[in-house]
Design an enzyme around this catalytic site. Structure first.
Site, PDB file in Angstrom:
ATOM      1  N   ALA A 133       0.840  -1.198   0.000  1.00  0.00           N
ATOM      2  CA  ALA A 133       0.000   0.000   0.000  1.00  0.00           C
ATOM      3  C   ALA A 133       0.873   1.245   0.000  1.00  0.00           C
ATOM      4  O   ALA A 133       1.923   1.274   0.646  1.00  0.00           O
ATOM      5  CB  ALA A 133      -0.916   0.011   1.222  1.00  0.00           C
ATOM      6  N   VAL A 134       0.400   2.257  -0.711  1.00  0.00           N
ATOM      7  CA  VAL A 134       1.067   3.561  -0.757  1.00  0.00           C
ATOM      8  C   VAL A 134      -0.015   4.615  -0.575  1.00  0.00           C
ATOM      9  O   VAL A 134      -1.097   4.519  -1.169  1.00  0.00           O
ATOM     10  CB  VAL A 134       1.809   3.766  -2.100  1.00  0.00           C
ATOM     11  CG1 VAL A 134       2.415   5.164  -2.181  1.00  0.00           C
ATOM     12  CG2 VAL A 134       2.883   2.701  -2.286  1.00  0.00           C
TER      13      VAL A 134
ATOM     14  N   TYR B 293       1.480  -5.012 -11.367  1.00  0.00           N
ATOM     15  CA  TYR B 293       1.935  -6.390 -11.191  1.00  0.00           C
ATOM     16  C   TYR B 293       2.308  -7.006 -12.537  1.00  0.00           C
ATOM     17  O   TYR B 293       3.303  -7.727 -12.636  1.00  0.00           O
ATOM     18  CB  TYR B 293       0.873  -7.228 -10.487  1.00  0.00           C
ATOM     19  CG  TYR B 293       0.521  -6.721  -9.105  1.00  0.00           C
ATOM     20  CD1 TYR B 293       1.491  -6.171  -8.254  1.00  0.00           C
ATOM     21  CD2 TYR B 293      -0.779  -6.770  -8.637  1.00  0.00           C
ATOM     22  CE1 TYR B 293       1.162  -5.703  -6.997  1.00  0.00           C
ATOM     23  CE2 TYR B 293      -1.110  -6.309  -7.374  1.00  0.00           C
ATOM     24  CZ  TYR B 293      -0.131  -5.776  -6.557  1.00  0.00           C
ATOM     25  OH  TYR B 293      -0.461  -5.310  -5.316  1.00  0.00           O
TER      26      TYR B 293
ATOM     27  N   GLU C 225      -2.880 -11.913  -4.580  1.00  0.00           N
ATOM     28  CA  GLU C 225      -4.264 -11.660  -4.964  1.00  0.00           C
ATOM     29  C   GLU C 225      -4.413 -10.158  -5.093  1.00  0.00           C
ATOM     30  O   GLU C 225      -3.861  -9.403  -4.294  1.00  0.00           O
ATOM     31  CB  GLU C 225      -5.262 -12.152  -3.902  1.00  0.00           C
ATOM     32  CG  GLU C 225      -5.335 -13.640  -3.745  1.00  0.00           C
ATOM     33  CD  GLU C 225      -4.393 -14.140  -2.653  1.00  0.00           C
ATOM     34  OE1 GLU C 225      -3.956 -13.339  -1.809  1.00  0.00           O
ATOM     35  OE2 GLU C 225      -4.090 -15.341  -2.654  1.00  0.00           O
TER      36      GLU C 225
END
Length: 155
Positions: free
Chosen positions: A76-77, A121, A109
Protein backbone atom coordinates in the site's frame (compact mmCIF):
# COMPACT_ATOMS: atom_id res chain seq x y z
CA UNK A 1 9.53 14.77 -4.79
CA UNK A 2 12.04 13.26 -2.37
CA UNK A 3 13.11 9.67 -2.86
CA UNK A 4 11.58 7.08 -0.55
CA UNK A 5 13.87 5.10 1.73
CA UNK A 6 12.93 1.53 2.62
CA UNK A 7 13.54 -0.11 5.99
CA UNK A 8 12.22 -3.07 7.97
CA UNK A 9 8.82 -2.49 9.57
CA UNK A 10 8.67 -2.57 13.37
CA UNK A 11 5.80 -2.63 15.87
CA UNK A 12 6.43 1.07 16.48
CA UNK A 13 5.35 1.71 12.88
CA UNK A 14 1.91 0.13 13.36
CA UNK A 15 -0.10 3.29 14.23
CA UNK A 16 0.95 4.95 10.96
CA UNK A 17 0.77 1.72 8.95
CA UNK A 18 -2.76 1.10 10.22
CA UNK A 19 -3.83 4.61 9.15
CA UNK A 20 -2.55 3.89 5.64
CA UNK A 21 -4.18 0.43 5.72
CA UNK A 22 -7.61 1.85 6.58
CA UNK A 23 -7.31 4.68 4.04
CA UNK A 24 -6.15 2.34 1.26
CA UNK A 25 -8.44 -0.62 1.94
CA UNK A 26 -11.58 0.84 3.56
CA UNK A 27 -13.76 -2.18 2.73
CA UNK A 28 -11.35 -4.87 3.92
CA UNK A 29 -8.55 -3.39 6.00
CA UNK A 30 -6.55 -5.78 8.14
CA UNK A 31 -6.92 -5.38 11.88
CA UNK A 32 -3.98 -4.25 13.96
CA UNK A 33 -3.99 -7.70 15.58
CA UNK A 34 -3.56 -9.31 12.15
CA UNK A 35 -0.66 -6.99 11.33
CA UNK A 36 0.95 -7.65 14.73
CA UNK A 37 0.68 -11.38 14.01
CA UNK A 38 2.49 -10.90 10.72
CA UNK A 39 5.29 -8.97 12.42
CA UNK A 40 5.66 -11.72 15.06
CA UNK A 41 6.68 -14.08 12.24
CA UNK A 42 9.35 -11.66 11.02
CA UNK A 43 12.00 -12.57 10.02
CA UNK A 44 11.27 -16.33 10.24
CA UNK A 45 8.60 -16.51 7.50
CA UNK A 46 7.76 -12.84 6.92
CA UNK A 47 9.45 -9.75 5.48
CA UNK A 48 7.73 -6.40 6.04
CA UNK A 49 9.11 -3.04 4.99
CA UNK A 50 8.01 0.58 5.14
CA UNK A 51 8.77 3.38 2.68
CA UNK A 52 9.63 6.72 4.24
CA UNK A 53 10.03 10.18 2.78
CA UNK A 54 11.72 12.67 5.09
CA UNK A 55 11.05 10.35 8.03
CA UNK A 56 7.31 9.95 7.31
CA UNK A 57 5.92 6.54 6.38
CA UNK A 58 4.11 6.76 3.03
CA UNK A 59 3.81 3.05 2.18
CA UNK A 60 4.48 -0.49 3.28
CA UNK A 61 4.58 -4.02 1.97
CA UNK A 62 4.84 -7.55 3.27
CA UNK A 63 5.90 -10.97 2.02
CA UNK A 64 5.38 -14.48 3.38
CA UNK A 65 7.74 -17.27 2.35
CA UNK A 66 7.37 -21.00 2.93
CA UNK A 67 9.72 -23.44 1.21
CA UNK A 68 10.02 -22.35 -2.44
CA UNK A 69 6.79 -20.33 -2.54
CA UNK A 70 6.36 -16.67 -1.62
CA UNK A 71 3.16 -14.66 -1.29
CA UNK A 72 2.79 -10.90 -1.42
CA UNK A 73 0.68 -10.35 1.69
CA UNK A 74 0.05 -6.63 1.26
CA UNK A 75 1.34 -3.52 -0.46
CA UNK A 76 0.00 0.00 0.00
CA UNK A 77 1.07 3.56 -0.76
CA UNK A 78 -0.69 6.71 0.45
CA UNK A 79 -2.84 8.19 -2.31
CA UNK A 80 -0.82 11.42 -2.48
CA UNK A 81 2.38 9.47 -3.12
CA UNK A 82 1.19 7.04 -5.80
CA UNK A 83 2.68 6.99 -9.29
CA UNK A 84 6.02 8.14 -7.89
CA UNK A 85 7.77 4.77 -7.97
CA UNK A 86 7.18 3.89 -4.31
CA UNK A 87 4.99 0.88 -5.05
CA UNK A 88 7.57 -0.33 -7.55
CA UNK A 89 10.39 0.10 -5.01
CA UNK A 90 8.39 -1.88 -2.46
CA UNK A 91 7.68 -4.64 -4.99
CA UNK A 92 11.36 -4.73 -6.01
CA UNK A 93 12.27 -5.28 -2.35
CA UNK A 94 9.69 -8.08 -1.90
CA UNK A 95 10.88 -9.87 -5.03
CA UNK A 96 14.53 -9.50 -4.01
CA UNK A 97 13.69 -10.99 -0.60
CA UNK A 98 11.84 -13.88 -2.25
CA UNK A 99 14.98 -14.61 -4.28
CA UNK A 100 17.22 -14.30 -1.19
CA UNK A 101 14.99 -16.86 0.58
CA UNK A 102 15.11 -19.30 -2.34
CA UNK A 103 11.55 -18.94 -3.62
CA UNK A 104 10.90 -20.09 -7.18
CA UNK A 105 7.51 -18.37 -7.52
CA UNK A 106 5.63 -15.47 -5.98
CA UNK A 107 1.84 -15.36 -5.71
CA UNK A 108 -0.60 -12.58 -4.92
CA UNK A 109 -4.26 -11.66 -4.96
CA UNK A 110 -5.44 -8.31 -6.29
CA UNK A 111 -8.90 -6.80 -6.28
CA UNK A 112 -10.68 -7.23 -9.60
CA UNK A 113 -11.75 -3.57 -9.35
CA UNK A 114 -8.16 -2.26 -9.07
CA UNK A 115 -6.78 -2.02 -12.64
CA UNK A 116 -3.82 0.24 -11.66
CA UNK A 117 -2.49 -2.40 -9.24
CA UNK A 118 -3.09 -5.17 -11.78
CA UNK A 119 -1.14 -3.20 -14.38
CA UNK A 120 1.78 -2.67 -11.99
CA UNK A 121 1.93 -6.39 -11.19
CA UNK A 122 1.86 -7.24 -14.91
CA UNK A 123 4.79 -4.84 -15.49
CA UNK A 124 6.69 -6.90 -12.91
CA UNK A 125 5.99 -10.08 -14.86
CA UNK A 126 3.05 -11.44 -12.87
CA UNK A 127 0.51 -13.38 -14.94
CA UNK A 128 -3.10 -14.14 -14.11
CA UNK A 129 -3.87 -17.58 -12.71
CA UNK A 130 -7.57 -17.32 -11.97
CA UNK A 131 -10.31 -15.64 -10.00
CA UNK A 132 -11.41 -16.14 -6.40
CA UNK A 133 -15.07 -15.21 -6.41
CA UNK A 134 -16.26 -12.85 -3.68
CA UNK A 135 -12.85 -13.08 -1.97
CA UNK A 136 -12.98 -9.67 -0.30
CA UNK A 137 -15.35 -8.73 2.53
CA UNK A 138 -17.40 -6.45 0.27
CA UNK A 139 -17.96 -9.27 -2.25
CA UNK A 140 -15.38 -8.14 -4.79
CA UNK A 141 -13.53 -10.88 -6.67
CA UNK A 142 -9.77 -11.38 -6.35
CA UNK A 143 -7.58 -12.06 -9.34
CA UNK A 144 -4.79 -14.49 -8.45
CA UNK A 145 -1.44 -13.88 -10.09
CA UNK A 146 1.95 -15.57 -10.11
CA UNK A 147 5.48 -14.66 -11.11
CA UNK A 148 8.02 -17.39 -11.72
CA UNK A 149 11.45 -16.35 -10.50
CA UNK A 150 14.50 -17.19 -12.55
CA UNK A 151 17.77 -15.92 -13.95
CA UNK A 152 16.48 -12.38 -14.59
CA UNK A 153 15.59 -12.10 -10.91
CA UNK A 154 19.11 -12.77 -9.71
CA UNK A 155 18.92 -16.54 -9.25
Amino acid sequence: MARAELRQMTRDDLPTVMEIERATFPADAWSEAMMRGELRDQPRTRHYVVAEIDGTIVGYAGLAVAADQADVQTIAVLAGHRRAGIGAALMDELLAEAVRRGASSVFLEVRADNPPAQAMYERFGFVRLGVRRRYYDDGTDAITMVKELGERDGR
